[in-house]
Structures are given as C-alpha cells and as structure tokens.
Design a protein around this motif. Sequence first.
Motif, PDB file in Angstrom:
ATOM      1  N   GLY A   1       0.801  -1.222   0.000  1.00  0.00           N
ATOM      2  CA  GLY A   1       0.000   0.000   0.000  1.00  0.00           C
ATOM      3  C   GLY A   1       0.831   1.267   0.000  1.00  0.00           C
ATOM      4  O   GLY A   1       0.332   2.341   0.362  1.00  0.00           O
ATOM      5  N   VAL A   2       2.106   1.182  -0.417  1.00  0.00           N
ATOM      6  CA  VAL A   2       2.972   2.362  -0.418  1.00  0.00           C
ATOM      7  C   VAL A   2       2.587   3.275  -1.568  1.00  0.00           C
ATOM      8  O   VAL A   2       2.502   2.834  -2.716  1.00  0.00           O
ATOM      9  CB  VAL A   2       4.451   1.945  -0.518  1.00  0.00           C
ATOM     10  N   MET A   3       2.355   4.536  -1.249  1.00  0.00           N
ATOM     11  CA  MET A   3       1.939   5.514  -2.248  1.00  0.00           C
ATOM     12  C   MET A   3       2.967   6.635  -2.329  1.00  0.00           C
ATOM     13  O   MET A   3       3.095   7.452  -1.402  1.00  0.00           O
ATOM     14  CB  MET A   3       0.573   6.091  -1.878  1.00  0.00           C
ATOM     15  N   LEU A   4       3.722   6.644  -3.431  1.00  0.00           N
ATOM     16  CA  LEU A   4       4.732   7.666  -3.660  1.00  0.00           C
ATOM     17  C   LEU A   4       4.440   8.385  -4.965  1.00  0.00           C
ATOM     18  O   LEU A   4       4.061   7.753  -5.950  1.00  0.00           O
ATOM     19  CB  LEU A   4       6.126   7.037  -3.724  1.00  0.00           C
ATOM     20  N   PRO A   5       4.598   9.675  -5.004  1.00  0.00           N
ATOM     21  CA  PRO A   5       4.365  10.416  -6.254  1.00  0.00           C
ATOM     22  C   PRO A   5       5.374  10.002  -7.318  1.00  0.00           C
ATOM     23  O   PRO A   5       6.469   9.536  -7.009  1.00  0.00           O
ATOM     24  CB  PRO A   5       4.542  11.880  -5.843  1.00  0.00           C
ATOM     25  N   THR A   6       5.007  10.198  -8.550  1.00  0.00           N
ATOM     26  CA  THR A   6       5.874   9.813  -9.664  1.00  0.00           C
ATOM     27  C   THR A   6       7.132  10.670  -9.671  1.00  0.00           C
ATOM     28  O   THR A   6       7.053  11.911  -9.691  1.00  0.00           O
ATOM     29  CB  THR A   6       5.144   9.978 -11.007  1.00  0.00           C
ATOM     30  N   PRO A   7       8.316  10.050  -9.625  1.00  0.00           N
ATOM     31  CA  PRO A   7       9.565  10.832  -9.619  1.00  0.00           C
ATOM     32  C   PRO A   7       9.740  11.643 -10.898  1.00  0.00           C
ATOM     33  O   PRO A   7       9.251  11.268 -11.968  1.00  0.00           O
ATOM     34  CB  PRO A   7      10.649   9.754  -9.495  1.00  0.00           C
ATOM     35  N   VAL A   8      10.458  12.728 -10.771  1.00  0.00           N
ATOM     36  CA  VAL A   8      10.740  13.589 -11.926  1.00  0.00           C
ATOM     37  C   VAL A   8      11.549  12.836 -12.973  1.00  0.00           C
ATOM     38  O   VAL A   8      11.355  13.015 -14.179  1.00  0.00           O
ATOM     39  CB  VAL A   8      11.483  14.866 -11.463  1.00  0.00           C
TER      40      VAL A   8
END
Length: 1178
Positions: A114-121
């Motif tokens: 369930g880890v939610m990380l924004p999309t890296p640049v």
Amino acid sequence: MENGGMKESYLGYGDEDEDFYDAIVVGSGYGGSVAACRMSMAGIKVCLLEKGRKWEAQDFPTNSLKMLSSIRYDNKSLGFGLGPKDGLFQIHTDDDSVAVTACGLGGGSLVNAGVMLPTPVRAKRNPKWPKEWESDWKSCEASASSMLNIQKVPVKFRNAKVMERLVGDEFEETSSLKVSMNFDVEEQGANFKRPKEQGSCIACGNCLAGCPYNAKSSTDKNYLLSAVEAGCIIKTDCQVRYVMKNTNDTNIHGKRARRWLVYLNETEYLQSDFVIVSAGVFGTADLLFRSQTRGLELSNRLGEGFSCNGNNSAYLAGSTTQLGGYGLHKDQFSSIPFQERPGPAISSSYTSSLGFTIQSGVLPTAYPYLILKGVSTYGWPTGYWFLHGLIDKLKHTFGLKNSQGMALNVMGYDESDGKIAFDKSRDKINFTAPNDPLLPHKIISFQKLTKKLGGILFMSRYRSTSVHLLGGCNASSDHFNGVCNSDGQVFDTKSPSSVHAGLYVCDASLIPCSIGVNPCLTIATASEHVSKHLIQDTIKTLSNEEKYSINETNVKKHGSICSWKLERRSRCDVRFEEVMRGHIDGMPCAAHLKLKMNKKTTKVNDQGSMEFGKSHPLLKGTIGGYLNFNSIEKGRLYVIDGEVDLCEVDIRTPYTQFMHYRLLLVASSGSRYILEGKKVLNPFLIGLYGWKESTTLQVTFKKVRKNDPSEEIIDLKGVLHISTFELIRSLISMEGNNKLKFVWCLFQSIFRTYVMQIPRGNFMGSPHVEPLDRPYPSSSLHEIKTDDGFVIGCRQWKIKTDDSWMFGREKYPYPVLLINGYSTDSFWLPTEENDLVRTLLAKGHETWLLQPRLHPLNPSNSFTIEDIGKFDIPAAIDKILKVNDKSMKIHVIAHCVGGLAIHIAIMGGHVSASRIASLSCTNSSMFFKLTPFATFKMRLPLLPITMMILGKNTILPILKTTKANVSHKLIKSIARFIPRYERCNCDECEVFSGIFGNAFWHDNITSSLHTWINKKNLPSLPMAGFPHIRKICNAGFIVDSKGNNSYLIHAERMNLPTLYISGGRTLLAIPKTSLLANQYMKLHHPNLRHERVVVEGFGHSDLLIGEESCTKVFPYILSHMGLAEKEENLKDNGKEKEYFSGYEQFEDGEPVFKSWMLTVITSLFLLYMMALCLVIFH
C-alpha cells in the motif's frame, strides 16, 4: 452467420438488457477500479469483470498451509501450473525471471504494502513518457490520493528505526512516503467514503498476505464501492478470454448491436460499446494477444517495452538485532503495545544516489519461510546457510525463540526492454525480463546491510524477482512505437494514429518506462487521466446514438457484486468437448470443439425449410474451440461463432435426422472461413450404419471473400470423424445440471430415428405443395407404330421459326432424342424453369422425348428392355430423320433404363452408330453396377414372387386414390415395408422407392417437383420389364431377355463419342457403372472422344431433376454435344462449316452475334450514311 458475419446469441436468461452494457471493464486493480468508478458516477451503464473472487478480511491466509493453498504457480519449463487458477497469489517463472501478481476483486491492492509515492521527476523526463499526461497529472494524482485515502505512518516502528540507523550517506530517506491504510488519526480526503466495515490499522505487519483486519484501503473499499453505489454491476470469478468486434447491425431483440463482444469462454460473451482492458500487465497482454490471434489488428509493439521496475527482493535471516520483521498472531496483540509492533509491511523508504530505492519489509506470519531460506534462494555468505532454514523451522515448531529477520525490497530503473510473447503451442504468455544495469549495485547494498546486522542474506536465484510489472501496451503517439495512445485508446494498423473505436487499456500496461519507486499511485493517476477522456468519448458516442441522457432520471439504480461461477452453476446448460479428426480435400484437419447446449439462439433457417422440425432446446447450442488446418493457415483457426443442432430435420426428409454444425473461423491473419458439416442419420436397416453416421461429419470448408477480385477462392469438402476414445472423453468431460437429461434427449432422438422411424414436425412428412405448371413451349405428340405393332409416343419441340436467323445460314444444330428411365419423366418437368428440355431449346436444338412401352401413358403388360432397344428406339430415330434431313445425325441423352436400352439398340445392330452424333448417359451404360443393398435385393426372389402375385395384369397403380385389386394392394404394402436409405411420408414415393430403391435425394429437388412426380407424373407403373432388369443387374451388364451376353461382344458397333455421368452421392447405380463403360470405350475406340464425370452431391435421377442440375450437370452434356458437332464439321475436307453449333451464339441462354453479323450490320450502316450524305449535298 450470413456473409461471414455472426448470428446473435446471448449469455443471459432473464432481462433482455442483462448482458448488454455501455462499457465493460476487465480487471479491478488500480486501473479497472478507477475506470469503473468514474464511468458509473457519470451515469454510464458499466459492468466490471474480475477473474478472481471477492476476498473478505477473514478469508485471507493466516498460516502457511492456507498460504500455500492460495498460490498459483506457473512454470514455463514444467509446461503446466500448480494450484487454483484463481489463487490470490499468481507466481510466474520464465527461465531466469520470476514475477508475482495478485488475483481477486481489488487486484494487487489486496496484498501489496500500500505504499503511495508520487511519480519521480526522473520517470517523467524519460523520452518514452507521454507529454500529454503532464497537463492534468497533478489534478489526477490528487484525485487518486483522495480516493485511496493515503496517510502518513503515524509512528516510526522498529523496522524503520533499524533502517534509519543502518543506511549510510549514500541513501536519502523518502519524506513523502504514505500508505493506503486507515490509521484513524488523519482527516480523510473530501472524496473518500469510508465503508462501514473498514477497521483501523493495528500494526500487525501482515499486509502482504491481505489485511485480516480490514484496515487497508484497497480498491474494493473506495473506487469499487463508489462504482457499485453508482450502479456498476461487478461479476467475480469471471475471466475474459478475448474481445472481438461485433459484425452485426442489430442484436437478438432487434435493437442496435453493441460494438464489442467480450468472450468469457469459447461459447459465452457479453456485449458493450466500450471495453476497458485493465487486467494487469500479464492479463492485459494475454487478452490482447488472444484477440490478435482471432483477427483483431493490433500494433506489432504488443508485449514490447516490458519493465519490472528494476525490482528485486531479498530476505535477511539469522540476525541477533531486534528487527521487528515478522508479523504478529492475533494472540500476541495484548502483550505488545502499538508502538512496539511491526507496523505496516513497509513504513520507510530510502533512495540511493545511484538511482535505486531500498525498503525494509515485514513478512506476514502466513509466509512459508523455509521456501525463502534456500528453496528459491541462495545464501550469502557461503557456507551452511541451507541448514539455517531447517534449524529455524525446528525452533519455530517447538516454540523456541526464533532468530530475527526481515524482507528487503529494492526498485530502480531498468532499461524497459523486456518482452511479453504469446506461446501458441502452450496457449499461454511467456516473458523475458528487461536488462537491469543497477543489479550489481543493489546486491552490494544488500550485502552491506547484512554485514551491519549480521545473519545470512538469502537472495533470489532469479535475475529478476518483481512484483511491480509495467508496460507491454505502452502509450505512444503512433502504432509504430506503442500499442495505445496517451488516452488509452488501442491503435489499429490502418494509419499511424488510428484507433479501434471503443477499445481502451487502463492499467500499468500503459506505463512505458520504469518508475523507480512503488508504482501504485502512478498507475492510479494515469487511470484517472484515461478515465476523463474515456467518459467524454462514451457520452459523445452514446448521445449521438440516443442511448444516453444525463437528465434521464434522478434515481440511480444500485449495482451489485455477484459470482459468475455461481450463476453459471445454476443454469440449465450442458457443456462438453469434442475432438474430430479427418481430411478436407485430402489435407489433414483436426477440430477441437467446446459445445454448450441449451443456449438461446436466433438461428434463421434457410427458406424456412427446417422450421417445422424443431429440436429439443437441450439439443441446440453454441460451439467454440479451434481447428488445426495447417495446409490453409499455419496457426490455429479459432471458432468465433458456432451453432450446432443435434436433431435438425429438413421438411423434405422428415425421417432423417441431421446433426448440423456451422462454424465461423478466423485466423490471426484476419482471414475468415466457414466450416459447415452434417452428420446424416438415416433410418436404413434399423440403424445398421448408425455408429458410422453419428460419428462422421461431412464438411464443406469455404473462405469468406472480401471485396478483392484477386483473392483466392477456397471451397473444399471432406470428412471428420470422432473416435471411440474421443467420444468417451467427451462423455467424461460433460458437465452441467442437465447432463443426464441431455443424454436422454439425444438417445430418444436417435432411437426415434433408427428404431421407431417416426417423422418429425407439424406435418407428418413433406407437406403437399400444389405443383405450379410454368409456361412451356408448345409441342407435338407423334404416335409411332413399331415393327412389332406396338404404338408408342414421341413428343417433339420445334425451334421457333422467328428465331431461325440466330442459328446460322446452312443448318440447325442436330436434334436431340431424350430417353427416360423407368416410367418417370426426368427431362420434361413443367414445375421447373430450367429443366433439360427448356435448356436444349434455348441452345437451338429441336428436342424429341421418347415415351416407350414402359411409359405410364402407353404402358404394356408384357415387354422387356430388349423390346425398347429393338423396336421403340429405332422407330423413334426413324421418325426424327423422316421429319428432318435423313442425312442428319441426332444426339441421344438417356437415363438409367433408357441408357441400357440405347446400348442394346446400338450394340444389337438395331440402330447404326453412324446416325448418332453423340451419346450421353446418366447413371447407366452397357454396364449396370448397383449398391450392395440393391444388389442383395435383386438376388432375392422378391421380383419373381411379385410377378407371380400380379399375374397377367402387370401394371401397378401407384396413386393412392386409384382403385386397386387385392394383388396390387398386397404388392404396395410389401413395398412400403422394404428398407430404403431415405424415407418419405408421401405414399406414392414410399411405394416407388420400395420397389426401386431411392431414385433421388429429397434435399436435391424442390417440393413442387416432388408433388408433381408422385401425384401427376406417375399414375401407374408397368412391372413387366422388371424380370429383364433383374437379369441385367445380377449380370452387371446388358444381357438379352434370356440372360445371354449378346451385346458386349459387339464393341465395334459403338463407334461414336460418349459421355457417362454418375452421381457421387450414390443411391442405386454406383460410379463404377460409368467407369467400366468409359474404359470399355477407350479400349475399343481409342480414336474417338470418350468422357466421364462424377458429380458430387447427386444420387440417381436427381442428376437430371435436381434443383441445381442446370448449373452442375447440364453444362457437361451441352459441352459434349457441342464438341461432337464441331468434330463432325471438321470431317468435310478438314474445314469447319459456318453454321450454328449451339454453343458460341448463346451465353447463359442469351443470344449473341457472330463477327460476320456485326460486319454486315456495320457495312449496311455505312452505306446508309453515304446515301444520306449524297441526298443532302446533291
């Protein structure tokens, strides 16, 4: 299935709209759940189909045994899978790679961390990343975050503290880490609607086996919950196999047909205007590959650009440090405070300066640790690491203190050059993992952590071990570089950017490169973007077709979640498999069919001919499966629409049962074919041939032609058989609630056909059709007295004098003498517009029809076939030559007994061959070979007994209405009970076929002709000629009335061109009749032209009276006559005279002009114009 299309059939059994949707979503993970939710909330009728089951909190595995029973293991090298197909964990191994996916309502969200990380640049800067996504990426990301209720971890648990202490300066902690868990400490997003049953995270650490306490915000608790409340129908346990375009304009209810057919198996499908494929990377690729093999045109990039997100895993065990890396049992909660518990599966994340991310994880109590300690891994440092797993297992078994351990997960940027392919031989996909240049650095980082913590590092034996699969249907600007556009629309191949209207992909398959971190939020964000455009497209399409109105109603119908497997079990259908093998046009073919009986169809019967003989619903159904026909197509030919009726009846043959198969096939090349076959069950000898007939399928195989005149025409015929072994397998494979009833119905139908022999249908047999006498050319009946004083008849049709200019300047074509078979007319058929008499007149031939002493109009009580050849035929020929030029020749066309008679006339010296231009015979010659049953019947003393019963009055009345004496009634009664191959409920037809045997196949002639033959043409039957016929049949060749071979010894008298025609679908005379005659003539007269033809599909007299005789039989006769006249013309000093031959001036019955006629007309026109000019300018 007209013109290669498909007739409509549908899956449901209730409401007519039950299986027709605006949109169907395949899959329920972070892609499908988003699409289903957004479309349902927009008022669109949506159905979501999920391969797996619905998992409740209490269903997730909590021990190793339950865990193992929830795993599906597929290994390419093994060639088969282990475990339930809908297992929660799906493990795929392929050479040096392993990938793990989830199966259930909610997809991967059920068992991930369930880890939610924004999309890296870095990912967004990749050249493959679609630039169109950037315009609304932040808003879509915010929407996804809100719906998934992502939260920060409220406590730094022990596992996270250890990682914080151990990582060096080369790693930087990810501060933005959030998880989709409910901690009940933060305010939920505005769009989040928490389900009543959702609990709060108790930090047990069992996330990776499915949350047993209902605290995880998986998609079934947010997106899918909202979708159902908005009216979405969800069907679980329902795997979609492939999709196809619907070629029909209307559906079964007469409404506009939906654009797409979504197949759940080979025989059942749902319909929709939009299909959103969100089955996960492997599931989506598999579905599209299967669709491609069935003719759906897709980009060649399908399966390429596959990424494992640089994902690898390891397991650290044997450490003495308190790691908090194991999940807790429920009985441990009371003794351990919240802060000291393991926490979520992943609660910390660190990014290396080299470009990869490492995370520590908590292993659930249900995981089988021994597999992680040496079975699927290898240990570091080297040594006796394998014993550690056994020792640790023993400690755990005896309740001793376990050593500490934890999972390590690493992600990075691989080269996204992996590939997914479809193995047609295994009917499964396989994959090749992408290259990962950072793999050595990841292993070094694992080893550094192990040195600091102590213990043994167990690393995967596979080069790639991934739970984060991406790509395979990459988003791009055209089909040369990807499979879909940035809005998820699937490219076709007509132009670089054209798409299949209504077909979308909406899941991780779209992501064209590695993300480098947990990709869940990225996938949900991309799905939000696709859903926006999808809704606009759907509303626009449906609005244009008046199927969508946003103000239709303010009341929303609540959706539902149901198991399709349970629905299917409650249905009354029967399913089984059938394998048939054989040859089509000499080429090997194997049909692997799956039949579903008792399925609703809208079969339209040809001209209503089958309508009256309706079979039991359980004996009608649909067919799926495939054909292996490598001589035509290298790959499989898939059945995309098939119908079967195991008890079909033709109105013309009510006693005969047909098992009718009709299949529409498609190849991966897009070519379509139709295979149609029948098992013909005839009540002959009480089922003596029942086994052979019921296991033999007579087939035709045709290619559906496109609008391309250069395309090759394929029209083949053959036979397929089902073996005893395969038949037993079919019975074993049978399933369904009504399988016993199905077997009983089938047995009843076969018993009725073979034993009871009861006709089917509303009419007890072929209904009476009043014959329509079509306008016929006028004729003259000549009465001719033969040399023995008997008066016969000969009907003459003259050529119209008004049309004489068509046929040349010197003479007409030769006249034609037609000689019928025994009693019935085969040439002069008033009900048919294209009988042989009309055809010959259209070609310019004066036509004569002999009515000899066996004809019902002038029957004799005492005669032989020798009398016809000795007296009747010579008298008729003399009459023809007397009316015409005596130096003229005539063509002779004879059938059956007429053919025997003309050979007796010529070979007996009663008619000179010099008077005959050509001889054409159908199913007769100087030889007469019969079927085994007809031969057996002739050898029995039936005819002598019959003649004894008849006495002196040998003319048998045939019409049922005619008065008959006792002897006649007895003979007719006996005739009715004599076995014959095809039964008929017309009494006259039954009597005639009982005496002769079947003279024609009923399905070859029209109903009006059948009525005319039996009710008008044959009032009586002269039986006197039968004793002579019996002698000929027993001898196999023409003999005199005493049985002596008086004719074959005079081969020199047969000095003329011949044509012998046999029917390929044997009834009485077998093709050997024409074969022996042709060989005989070539042997004795090799300098003349002798032809032989076997016409498939025809029996005996239907060669001349058949509905298709004018196109399949008559051309051979006309060609033979035309060549004979040309040969005669060449005899005059080697020059051909310029007169009509009857074949150059007519094309399909229409007159044409010869070049000399055009020259004359042109010259006259020019002279007229010159004269006109002289007058004007004078």
